[in-house]
Scaffold this motif. Sequence first.
Motif, mmCIF file in Angstrom:
data_model
loop_
_atom_site.group_PDB
_atom_site.id
_atom_site.type_symbol
_atom_site.label_atom_id
_atom_site.label_comp_id
_atom_site.label_asym_id
_atom_site.label_seq_id
_atom_site.Cartn_x
_atom_site.Cartn_y
_atom_site.Cartn_z
ATOM 1 N N PHE A 190 0.830 -1.205 0.000
ATOM 2 C CA PHE A 190 0.000 0.000 0.000
ATOM 3 C C PHE A 190 0.862 1.252 0.000
ATOM 4 C CE2 PHE A 190 0.417 1.212 4.492
ATOM 5 C CZ PHE A 190 0.735 -0.003 5.099
ATOM 6 N N THR A 191 0.249 2.349 -0.358
ATOM 7 C CA THR A 191 0.956 3.620 -0.413
ATOM 8 C C THR A 191 0.114 4.654 0.317
ATOM 9 O OG1 THR A 191 1.897 3.063 -2.531
ATOM 10 C CG2 THR A 191 1.892 5.379 -1.952
ATOM 11 N N VAL A 192 0.747 5.391 1.209
ATOM 12 C CA VAL A 192 0.015 6.367 2.003
ATOM 13 C C VAL A 192 0.443 7.772 1.593
ATOM 14 C CG1 VAL A 192 -0.439 7.187 4.342
ATOM 15 C CG2 VAL A 192 -0.112 4.749 3.928
ATOM 16 N N ASN A 193 -0.542 8.627 1.370
ATOM 17 C CA ASN A 193 -0.252 10.009 0.984
ATOM 18 C C ASN A 193 -0.202 10.921 2.195
ATOM 19 O OD1 ASN A 193 -0.080 9.500 -1.754
ATOM 20 N ND2 ASN A 193 -2.315 9.667 -2.004
ATOM 21 N N ALA A 194 0.523 12.007 2.049
ATOM 22 C CA ALA A 194 0.660 12.965 3.134
ATOM 23 C C ALA A 194 -0.685 13.555 3.527
ATOM 24 C CB ALA A 194 1.621 14.077 2.728
ATOM 25 N N GLY A 195 -0.841 13.831 4.784
ATOM 26 C CA GLY A 195 -2.041 14.498 5.267
ATOM 27 C C GLY A 195 -3.234 13.593 5.446
ATOM 28 N N GLU A 206 -6.036 17.634 14.375
ATOM 29 C CA GLU A 206 -5.157 18.794 14.291
ATOM 30 C C GLU A 206 -3.876 18.439 13.520
ATOM 31 O OE1 GLU A 206 -3.246 21.168 17.781
ATOM 32 O OE2 GLU A 206 -5.420 21.065 18.112
ATOM 33 N N LEU A 207 -3.354 17.251 13.818
ATOM 34 C CA LEU A 207 -2.137 16.791 13.126
ATOM 35 C C LEU A 207 -2.403 16.695 11.624
ATOM 36 C CD1 LEU A 207 -0.858 13.965 15.509
ATOM 37 C CD2 LEU A 207 0.274 16.140 15.050
ATOM 38 N N LYS A 208 -3.546 16.120 11.304
ATOM 39 C CA LYS A 208 -3.916 15.952 9.894
ATOM 40 C C LYS A 208 -4.037 17.319 9.221
ATOM 41 C CE LYS A 208 -8.203 15.002 7.534
ATOM 42 N NZ LYS A 208 -7.814 14.724 6.152
ATOM 43 N N ALA A 209 -4.683 18.265 9.933
ATOM 44 C CA ALA A 209 -4.856 19.603 9.376
ATOM 45 C C ALA A 209 -3.500 20.269 9.139
ATOM 46 C CB ALA A 209 -5.705 20.454 10.318
ATOM 47 N N ALA A 210 -2.521 19.899 9.942
ATOM 48 C CA ALA A 210 -1.188 20.479 9.778
ATOM 49 C C ALA A 210 -0.391 19.734 8.712
ATOM 50 C CB ALA A 210 -0.447 20.442 11.115
ATOM 51 N N GLY A 211 -1.051 18.831 7.990
ATOM 52 C CA GLY A 211 -0.390 18.135 6.887
ATOM 53 C C GLY A 211 0.391 16.900 7.287
#
Lengths: 294, 254
Positions: B26-31, B183-188
């Motif tokens: 699998f491949t995970v994208n940023a954010g 919040e972490l996700k929102a910060a990318g």
Amino acid sequence: MTYTAWIILTAALVGLSCGLIGVFLILRKTAMMADAISHTVLLGIVIAFIITREVSGMYMVIGGILAGLLTAYLVQWLHSLEVQHDASMGIVFTTLFAIGVILIATSAGNAHLDVQHALMGEITFIPFQTISLPLLGDIPQATAMLGIVFLVVLFFIIAFYKEWKITSFDPALAASVGIPVLLMHYLFMSLVSVTTVASFDAVGAIMVVAMLITPAASAYLWSDRVSVMLVLSSLFGVVSAVVGYLIAAWIDTSISGSMAFATGLVFLISFLFSPTHGWIAKYVRPKQRGYVKE
Amino acid sequence: MTEQVLTVENLAAAYRKNTVLHDIHFTVNAGSLTGIVGPNGAGKSTLIKTILGLHPALSGKVSFFQSTYEKAKRKIGYVPQRGSVDWDFPTTALDVVTMGLYGQIGWFKWPSRFHKAKAYESLEKMGMADYANRQISQLSGGQQQRVFLARALVQNAEIYFMDEPLAGVDAATERAIMAILKELKAAGKTVMVVHHDLQTVRDYFDHVLLLNRTVIQYGKTDHVFTKENIARTYGGNMRWMGVENQDGLPSIQQ
């Protein structure tokens, strides 16, 4: 210095070094590795003697470290082959110790090295075997070695304090932030071996286990900080050593036995009277816990 | 195009002689905020540990930020299961959080006032400032979990792996942790969370990785978190509550 002063100083150095090392033995939950290593260093010492044909501190330390590392490595290896951890410890150390005993009996029989001595130590003879050092003059060989080992142990404990702490508390996190957990494990086992070898002459293989484990286990009951625990544990080590000597002198009995007995007394007192974890405190005052009100 | 922060190819792992994970791709994208979901023994924790090199991989390749784990180490944060450590250890909450910085502090140096301040800030963020000097055994389970989260935050990583951070915590802690994750996700930042509560998956995660010894499916929650896929993951032993409801609440029959 007088004969008694040397013995007390030597015993105090054993208490200090063992107290420091013991703290991390307890925190890493490998207290019984001390038992294993204290026996297998005998093999290292005997082999060092057979090769060099002299009872010299330096060679004994090297032999002891190698034997200690071999023990730690073999225990890990057997454990990885699906042998239970405590069982692999029992197998490895008894086997290596047995080889040491056989070698003493066959190859080193007429040397100043016998099983009785190895197990019990003989601190009473320590002041007679001196070496000359610059500045310090004539001091007992075993005391000099213990002094050096104490400084080495102190150096490593302070220099890698945070690494010891994190690898003891959470090895997975330690590995994930890039601390070489396995290397630290073997370094620690080397320190245990060095301390054991140096204490060997003074208190022997059995009593050194008491000095390694019991003061630290007592300190654990008094403290909520690793740093405080280190100070208390070495203090308890020194107190046990001195009190042990006084008991032995008083009732004229085995010095190393009395010292180990004194560590037991310290533990008993801690177990009963420690303000935080003590047995009495638990009854006098119900445990207070500060949960968030949810 | 979004940045690929984690690529896993053909990963396999075993405990003793039993293969636990095989053919993991699998491949995970940023954010993204991913929930790793699967039945007991599906290899969720093992997957994280193998990705992080804490458990040996039998085969396969893992790359972080198109680079190796070694080079990306500083950008990776890990929150082990709460039960994996001894909470009777003689140390304080603040000290545990400071441990998150030990890798950055480097050899032969002690944590400075600056590091302590950072750790304190992070505890504050988790609502734990009042407990900074508390011995960790005197904290409740939820508070201990917050300390672990604070320790991950202080690492200021780019990608986080969290092993069951919501297991056995109180409702307030669960809310606090989820707020931080969003919040972490929102910060990318990228967050991968092992999760066991199927009912909250839709609310909590924008991506789901359905795992049962291999990846059943990985992708956006809306596409992947369907009845059929869940049934495939859990072996079909599913009982659905509120059958009429499209977002039915699944539970598992043991």
